[in-house]
Design a protein around this motif. Structure first.
Motif, PDB file in Angstrom:
ATOM      1  N   GLU A 195      14.119  37.589  48.517  1.00 19.87           N
ATOM      2  CA  GLU A 195      15.258  38.446  48.847  1.00 19.87           C
ATOM      3  C   GLU A 195      15.535  39.448  47.742  1.00 19.87           C
ATOM      4  O   GLU A 195      16.033  40.555  47.998  1.00 19.87           O
ATOM      5  CB  GLU A 195      16.508  37.596  49.120  1.00 19.87           C
ATOM      6  N   MET A 196      15.217  39.098  46.503  1.00 18.99           N
ATOM      7  CA  MET A 196      15.375  40.051  45.402  1.00 18.99           C
ATOM      8  C   MET A 196      14.325  41.151  45.482  1.00 18.99           C
ATOM      9  O   MET A 196      14.617  42.318  45.215  1.00 18.99           O
ATOM     10  CB  MET A 196      15.271  39.332  44.057  1.00 18.99           C
ATOM     11  N   LEU A 197      13.104  40.786  45.854  1.00 15.16           N
ATOM     12  CA  LEU A 197      12.045  41.792  45.978  1.00 15.16           C
ATOM     13  C   LEU A 197      12.413  42.852  47.003  1.00 15.16           C
ATOM     14  O   LEU A 197      12.102  44.032  46.835  1.00 15.16           O
ATOM     15  CB  LEU A 197      10.722  41.119  46.366  1.00 15.16           C
ATOM     16  N   PHE A 248      22.083  50.219  41.693  1.00 17.78           N
ATOM     17  CA  PHE A 248      23.120  49.289  41.271  1.00 17.78           C
ATOM     18  C   PHE A 248      22.832  47.846  41.684  1.00 17.78           C
ATOM     19  O   PHE A 248      23.733  47.020  41.690  1.00 17.78           O
ATOM     20  CB  PHE A 248      24.507  49.713  41.790  1.00 17.78           C
ATOM     21  N   HIS A 249      21.588  47.540  42.037  1.00 18.63           N
ATOM     22  CA  HIS A 249      21.199  46.150  42.245  1.00 18.63           C
ATOM     23  C   HIS A 249      20.344  45.724  41.061  1.00 18.63           C
ATOM     24  O   HIS A 249      19.346  46.351  40.742  1.00 18.63           O
ATOM     25  CB  HIS A 249      20.394  45.995  43.543  1.00 18.63           C
ATOM     26  N   GLU A 297       5.521  42.852  43.694  1.00 19.07           N
ATOM     27  CA  GLU A 297       5.085  41.675  44.440  1.00 19.07           C
ATOM     28  C   GLU A 297       4.877  40.516  43.469  1.00 19.07           C
ATOM     29  O   GLU A 297       4.605  40.704  42.283  1.00 19.07           O
ATOM     30  CB  GLU A 297       3.776  41.965  45.194  1.00 19.07           C
ATOM     31  N   ASN A 298       5.046  39.306  43.991  1.00 18.24           N
ATOM     32  CA  ASN A 298       4.775  38.121  43.196  1.00 18.24           C
ATOM     33  C   ASN A 298       3.276  37.833  43.169  1.00 18.24           C
ATOM     34  O   ASN A 298       2.541  38.191  44.100  1.00 18.24           O
ATOM     35  CB  ASN A 298       5.520  36.915  43.761  1.00 18.24           C
TER      36      ASN A 298
END
Length: 387
Positions: free
Chosen positions: A304-306, A313-314, A342-343
């Motif tokens: 969800e962070m990606l 401002f995030h 990406e992870n």
């Protein structure tokens, strides 16, 4: 609900008025003339025109079939706006008449005026927000050259006090300090231009010059965080038409974020690594590009962070302003490039994070390979020494 009226062109007499017309204007033909702007006599009538015959009969066919005239009129007597349409017709007695349809558009005009006022307020608010963004962005970006100046000065003071620095080394350190001060001034200038939404100051730029400038600054952060940076820059990369200061900002920000992620997660030495890779590729949507990749051995990020990583401002940091990555995306996209995150997985496990941005290669002379550019082999020269 529209007011409909018919006035004799010859006599100026009100021949017909519907209920709405009489409600607003009574039986007064002057209101008809005001709504039409006083234009009751058709411009097409010319003295001596036999087809008109002193308005006694049907006028020329081209006159009765003329398109309607549309205008918007404000009537003081009723304090209303009207959309007015008028045309010439043959009345029942065969004489020429003018028919008018006046539709009340007061509510629409009031809504338009309110929207215009709101838009003006929004523009003022937007300018205030932009000023705040500019202040935050300048503070964010100036940390890098100011930290470099502080490190150079601290190093010189320490070596002078210990008596182990010669004039040549002192001059070299002062020159580097001066370059960082100039860089700070350039950043302020670039940020001001960027906030104004002007195009970046593109010029032919060598990839090697960009990476060298960034590595010179990144060494302090890597040593402070006890992180090893490995670099691989491909051989004979074409020159880019880019603003080198802005691209350096992006690359340095990605390296700094990677080092912070590794250090904050207290990763073991085996994963305190960052790989910087620069190469030429061909993509489906952009064609030939130069690709910059920053891979780290950190903890990675939640999905969800990606998805929201590049939003303004995030921030993933508790003390973050959310300016850095949003600005990075704006800079890259203003150069018609792409940026993504990406992870990195080893089976089901996340073993790091990878940021990639691409810059398109221009097809003009500026895209020719730089003959002085040669490959930088994998390097461990930015070792994880103690600060």
């Amino acid at each position: 609900d529209a007011a409909v009226s018919v006035v004799s062109v010859q006599r100026g007499e009100l021949l017909f008025a519907n209920r709405s017309y009489r409600l607003w204007f009574g039986a007064n033909p002057d209101a008809h003339a005001q709504l039409t702007g006083g234009q009751v006599m058709p411009d097409e009538i010319i003295d001596g025109d036999e087809a008109v015959d002193d308005f006694g009969g049907l006028p020329a066919h081209s006159l009765t079939n003329a398109g309607s005239d549309t205008r918007e009129v404000f009537m003081d007597t009723v304090q209303k706006w009207f959309d007015v349409r008028a045309r010439y017709v043959q009345w029942t007695d065969g004489n020429l008449a003018q028919m008018l349809i006046a539709t009340d558009i007061t509510a629409r005009r009031q809504a338009e005026e309110a929207a215009a006022r709101q838009a003006e307020k929004s523009q003022f608010t937007s300018r205030l927000i932009t000023m705040g963004e500019m202040a935050s962005t300048v503070a964010h970006e100036l940390n890098q050259p100011l930290a470099a100046i502080s490190n150079y000065c601290s190093g010189m003071i320490s070596r002078v006090q210990n008596g182990n620095i010669d004039n040549e080394q002192l001059v070299s350190a002062l020159e580097k300090t001066s370059r960082q001060a100039q860089r700070a001034g350039q950043i302020i200038h670039r940020i001001r231009q960027f906030v104004k939404r002007s195009e970046p100051q593109r010029q032919p730029a060598r990839v090697r010059d960009i990476t060298d400038a960034v590595l010179e600054l990144a060494v302090f952060e890597m040593k402070r965080r006890r992180v090893t940076l490995n670099t691989m820059v491909a051989n004979r990369l074409p020159q880019l038409m880019a603003d080198p200061i802005l691209i350096e900002q992006v690359l340095l920000n990605l390296l700094k974020n990677a080092a912070e992620a590794i250090d904050s997660a207290q990763m073991p030495m085996s994963r305190r690594l960052i790989d910087l890779k620069v190469q030429q590729r061909v993509t489906e949507d952009q064609g030939p590009v130069v690709e910059f990749t920053v891979s780290d051995g950190g903890p990675g990020m939640k999905e969800e962070m990606l998805a929201r990583l590049f939003e303004a401002f995030h921030s993933t940091k508790a003390e973050g302003l959310g300016i850095g990555l949003s600005l990075c995306r704006s800079i890259i996209e203003s150069h018609h490039g792409r940026i993504k995150a990406e992870n990195i997985y080893n089976g089901p496990n996340v073993v790091g994070c990878r940021f990639t941005f691409t810059l398109p290669i221009e097809t003009d002379a500026g895209s020719q390979p730089d003959p002085t550019d040669s490959a930088i082999p994998p390097s461990n020269d930015l070792l994880a020494d103690n600060p």
